[in-house]
Design an enzyme around this catalytic site. Sequence first.
Site, PDB file in Angstrom:
ATOM      1  CG  ASN A 177      55.756 -36.485  10.007  1.00 48.55           C
ATOM      2  OD1 ASN A 177      56.876 -36.369   9.511  1.00 48.55           O
ATOM      3  ND2 ASN A 177      54.899 -37.408   9.609  1.00 48.55           N
ATOM      4  CB  THR A 203      28.447 -27.672   0.281  1.00 55.77           C
ATOM      5  OG1 THR A 203      27.572 -27.743  -0.838  1.00 55.77           O
ATOM      6  CG2 THR A 203      27.732 -26.985   1.436  1.00 55.77           C
ATOM      7  CB  CYS A 223      51.822 -43.000   6.225  1.00 58.70           C
ATOM      8  SG  CYS A 223      50.811 -41.560   6.417  1.00 58.70           S
TER       9      CYS A 223
END
Lengths: 369, 369
Positions: A126, A223, A311
Amino acid sequence: MDERVITAMLPYFQVAFFNPSSPYAPAVAVRRAYEAAKESIARQIGGKADELVMTAGATESVNLAIHQAAGHVIVAATEHHSVLRAAQTKDHTILDVDEHGRVSLDHLRRAIRPDTELISIALANNEIGTIQPLRDIAAMIKEIRIERRAQGNSTRLLLHSDASQGVGQLDIHVARLGVDLLTLNAAKMYGPKQVGLLWASSQVVLRPLLAGGGQEHGVRSGTENVAGVIGFERALTLVSDRRESEVQRLETLKEAMRKELTAAFPDAVLSGHPKHQLAGHLHISFAHLDAERVLFALESRGVLVATGSACAANKGTRSHVLEAIGMSPEVADGSLRITFGHLSSSENTALASRAIIEEVKREYERMHR
Amino acid sequence: MDERVITAMLPYFQVAFFNPSSPYAPAVAVRRAYEAAKESIARQIGGKADELVMTAGATESVNLAIHQAAGHVIVAATEHHSVLRAAQTKDHTILDVDEHGRVSLDHLRRAIRPDTELISIALANNEIGTIQPLRDIAAMIKEIRIERRAQGNSTRLLLHSDASQGVGQLDIHVARLGVDLLTLNAAKMYGPKQVGLLWASSQVVLRPLLAGGGQEHGVRSGTENVAGVIGFERALTLVSDRRESEVQRLETLKEAMRKELTAAFPDAVLSGHPKHQLAGHLHISFAHLDAERVLFALESRGVLVATGSACAANKGTRSHVLEAIGMSPEVADGSLRITFGHLSSSENTALASRAIIEEVKREYERMHR
């Protein structure tokens, strides 16, 4: 996000918001749409729908992939923090990389122990965009499996790859890559945040991280994120459809900027493999420069570049990727990570190149004043 | 979803899609919006923003809450599958409930052992709508803490509540409830799916389920779900603002239907506590009836009701909640779970009541033909 992805998702926030596990017809229709989206995603990566686990993003997928290993794990030093830190919960080896950020097959072979169960290596990095020789790694793993069988060693050896960075630019067909587990992330392909998947070959038994209603074949309770998965499918389809032409286009833009920047600064350091690098990634370092000052100057001109990964950048720590490729701190601190995508054009690339050159020059002049 | 929630989220899919950990100004603005949303959520539940962990929904929140306990755990028999199954990974006790689905303080007190670390009891049940005496439970726990201190027992005793079902109808202020951990779910308040939170008092040390970039104070790694959390905040604000009037309205609608149904079927069984029940929940059983047939007949008339919970309903298994309140199978199989909400009006409630009466009658007649 691609506007077409948002448009595809919207009905699932509105008229089709039903819980896909509800019994009545409109909910059953939502279930069908959800399953159809998974079928389409599976087809595009060469897997089966029941081999997919939809997650809340790459971090969860990576954790799920590594969690199933009981024994020794090997990861590359340039892996994303989620891979490195999940590996740290196991008996693990961190594999060094060469100056371009590539894993050496020899080093990997030597790191594999009789009890090694999992190797996790990202398809592409990345920060510096280096693409790993994943097929060669997979071929080697196949050999080792044969050796193990001959030796009566029944320990499984699996290959996981976080391909979040490669999607839309590289082939992510699981059989062609030769992986047993694959992580993808919708947000890296103009899809929604917090939607990821883990593909696991039907021979891999995953251990759930969450207990509950038993959704996703019991592996990931909660869900279903219907709108998110619809968005994932649409995003993947859209980037896959134009992959080849987009790679060409991004390569051309990057090449134009690379030429301009290296002409203006012949001593600048380009990182990432010269050949095996993502088309949209340009990583350039200006020794002794304070890249953060340049970043903020560029920002005021509408040019958004990064220093390390998002980050690391936020925490003032130095990039572990640049450290792994052996870059000295004074070069690393002068690094810009420039990525090209949808919104990049030859016009704004030319403007950005000029802005970067001017701001780097201004910063060097300020330093020498 | 509430249209206003979707409208609030949309910019974070579009112009404000930045990773909140990126350093440039538009990303910093996204970070600020994200933190402001958390501040607002925290204020509304009486907590602090840094006590919130945003998750991918109630299932993850519940797992995170239970995961931090090393010792014995107590949960009610009527809890959601996520609570029951997460508890099963621990040394645990499943607490019985009375015929209305309420936990008895006496039974709970007797179940608490010297090594009990966590009690997890939902604020309100998702099937029968029974509201638990959470404040009384919290008060008792406080007494036990004092006893433990006097006995030199340093084991922590924490109270977790999944308040997903209560939000928008009940007070969910953490100090007034007396809980140490609280789970909420955006999808239960006209917000997006796959967005939840775990509030944990600052004295609770959570153990992460996922390793990675260290977001949410290191407890929940993964790029923040900015749009989802913006949607969560908006949804919570909207349901909180009209909570009292909405409870009145739903109570009136439910009462009207209850009267009509019980007048038509005097033998029907109403479940849930007669007084302590969610305003929007009506659970009614018609002995020996095949509720699924009624459900499908109603569906073709535009009336959507459920049988058990969505999860159980889909798997053909009998509801563990109805079993826990001691309902016999022949009554349980004839159960309809009817919920009222935003879209319910006196007009469509009257139509639905008539449709339910007609279809239940038709089904009884078919059976006796």
